[in-house]
Design a protein around this motif. Sequence first.
Motif, short mmCIF file in Angstrom:
data_model
loop_
_atom_site.label_atom_id
_atom_site.label_comp_id
_atom_site.label_asym_id
_atom_site.label_seq_id
_atom_site.Cartn_x
_atom_site.Cartn_y
_atom_site.Cartn_z
N ASP A 1 24.84 51.06 33.00
CA ASP A 1 23.93 51.16 31.87
C ASP A 1 24.29 50.10 30.83
OD1 ASP A 1 22.40 53.37 32.78
OD2 ASP A 1 24.02 54.70 32.20
N ASN A 2 23.92 48.85 31.11
CA ASN A 2 24.14 47.79 30.13
C ASN A 2 25.62 47.66 29.77
OD1 ASN A 2 23.11 45.74 28.43
ND2 ASN A 2 23.31 47.08 26.66
N SER A 3 26.50 47.71 30.76
CA SER A 3 27.93 47.73 30.50
C SER A 3 28.41 46.44 29.82
CB SER A 3 28.71 47.96 31.80
OG SER A 3 30.08 47.96 31.55
N ARG A 4 28.34 45.33 30.54
CA ARG A 4 28.70 44.00 30.03
C ARG A 4 30.13 43.93 29.49
NH1 ARG A 4 25.16 42.00 25.69
NH2 ARG A 4 25.32 44.12 24.86
N VAL A 5 30.99 44.83 29.90
CA VAL A 5 32.39 44.83 29.44
C VAL A 5 33.18 43.79 30.21
CG1 VAL A 5 34.50 46.21 29.31
CG2 VAL A 5 32.30 47.25 28.74
N SER A 6 34.07 43.10 29.52
CA SER A 6 34.94 42.10 30.15
C SER A 6 36.38 42.58 30.11
CB SER A 6 34.83 40.76 29.43
OG SER A 6 33.52 40.25 29.50
N TYR A 7 37.16 42.13 31.10
CA TYR A 7 38.59 42.47 31.19
C TYR A 7 39.40 41.19 31.40
CZ TYR A 7 37.26 47.37 31.92
OH TYR A 7 36.75 48.65 31.77
N ARG A 8 40.66 41.25 30.96
CA ARG A 8 41.58 40.14 31.21
C ARG A 8 43.01 40.67 31.15
NH1 ARG A 8 41.60 36.63 25.48
NH2 ARG A 8 42.81 38.16 24.29
N ASN A 9 43.95 39.84 31.62
CA ASN A 9 45.39 40.06 31.47
C ASN A 9 45.78 41.49 31.89
OD1 ASN A 9 48.04 39.45 30.88
ND2 ASN A 9 47.83 39.76 28.67
N ILE A 10 45.61 41.79 33.16
CA ILE A 10 45.88 43.14 33.68
C ILE A 10 47.16 43.09 34.53
CG2 ILE A 10 44.99 45.09 35.00
CD1 ILE A 10 42.17 43.89 34.63
N TRP A 11 48.13 43.92 34.16
CA TRP A 11 49.35 44.02 34.97
C TRP A 11 49.91 45.42 34.89
CZ3 TRP A 11 53.40 45.43 31.89
CH2 TRP A 11 53.43 44.99 30.56
N VAL A 12 50.72 45.75 35.89
CA VAL A 12 51.37 47.06 35.91
C VAL A 12 52.85 46.91 36.24
CG1 VAL A 12 49.26 48.26 36.65
CG2 VAL A 12 50.91 47.48 38.37
N ARG A 13 53.61 47.89 35.84
CA ARG A 13 55.00 48.05 36.28
C ARG A 13 55.09 49.42 36.95
NH1 ARG A 13 58.60 48.97 32.70
NH2 ARG A 13 60.34 48.10 33.89
N GLU A 14 55.55 49.45 38.18
CA GLU A 14 55.65 50.72 38.89
C GLU A 14 56.82 51.54 38.32
OE1 GLU A 14 54.04 50.46 43.27
OE2 GLU A 14 55.60 48.95 42.98
N LEU A 15 56.59 52.83 38.11
CA LEU A 15 57.59 53.71 37.54
C LEU A 15 58.15 54.69 38.57
CD1 LEU A 15 55.84 54.50 34.13
CD2 LEU A 15 57.48 52.68 34.65
N ASP A 16 57.72 54.60 39.81
CA ASP A 16 58.27 55.47 40.86
C ASP A 16 58.37 54.72 42.18
OD1 ASP A 16 55.60 55.28 41.56
OD2 ASP A 16 55.20 57.45 41.41
#
Length: 252
Positions: A237-252
């Motif tokens: 529904d008209n999202s148009r959201v942008s994402y950048r710089n995605i990272w994770v650190r595993e905790l298990d």
Amino acid sequence: MGRKATFLLFVMLGFGIGLSAQEVEPKDPEATEVYEPVPPKVVPGSNGAPPSDAIVLFDGSSLDAWISSADSTAAKWHLNQDGSMTVKDKTGNIETKQAFGSIQLHIEWRSPAEVQMSGQNRANSGVFLQGLYEVQVLDNNDNNTYVNGQVGSIYKQSVPLAMASVPSGEWNTYDVIYHAPKFSRGGNLKKPATITVIHNGVLIQDHFEVEGPSEYIGWPTYQPHGKRPLILQDHRDNSRVSYRNIWVRELD
């Protein structure tokens, strides 16, 4: 031995057992110093870079870490020249090729500067931890909606402690500490998932105990599962959201 003496003997014996079970408080500082296990060394990132032990899921160069949730084909969202990706309407959710359990997540998102529509239809997306538990992404600037579905909510479960969004068109940051639920061998819930969210440096979810998967209708109900992908939502529904710089650190 009379009954009174016997009683006193039992009291004394019990008291002695209690004392012996108590740990004697150390008298030397060395007695309370611990040297193992030695924590691993992690080099913090600088100038927005991830830490040395992070798994980089998106750095702006490609969508190689992601696939379409619908059919496991290549992710079809827009890859932008500024190092971001944008929801491509009606192509569906995307998810990581890698499955995760408990993680530290860093993700940055932006709603469009050009405001369109209102309520849940304005720049709506979401970050689904283990593909099931949603941290809401929404442009709530001068845009009221139900508060357990506003930006930063654990969707339909937990109202955020604050609305900390920057102006529409600027970049928001979510830093998330997520602990996956634990299940018994028989599939019973032993420990619920928990989510902490810091939005642009502001604590908005404080170790919230998740009630189950995010549901649009009805009550959340846990089903046993193991590691699962991270999902980003195409709300359609008209999202148009942008994402950048995605990272994770595993905790298990």
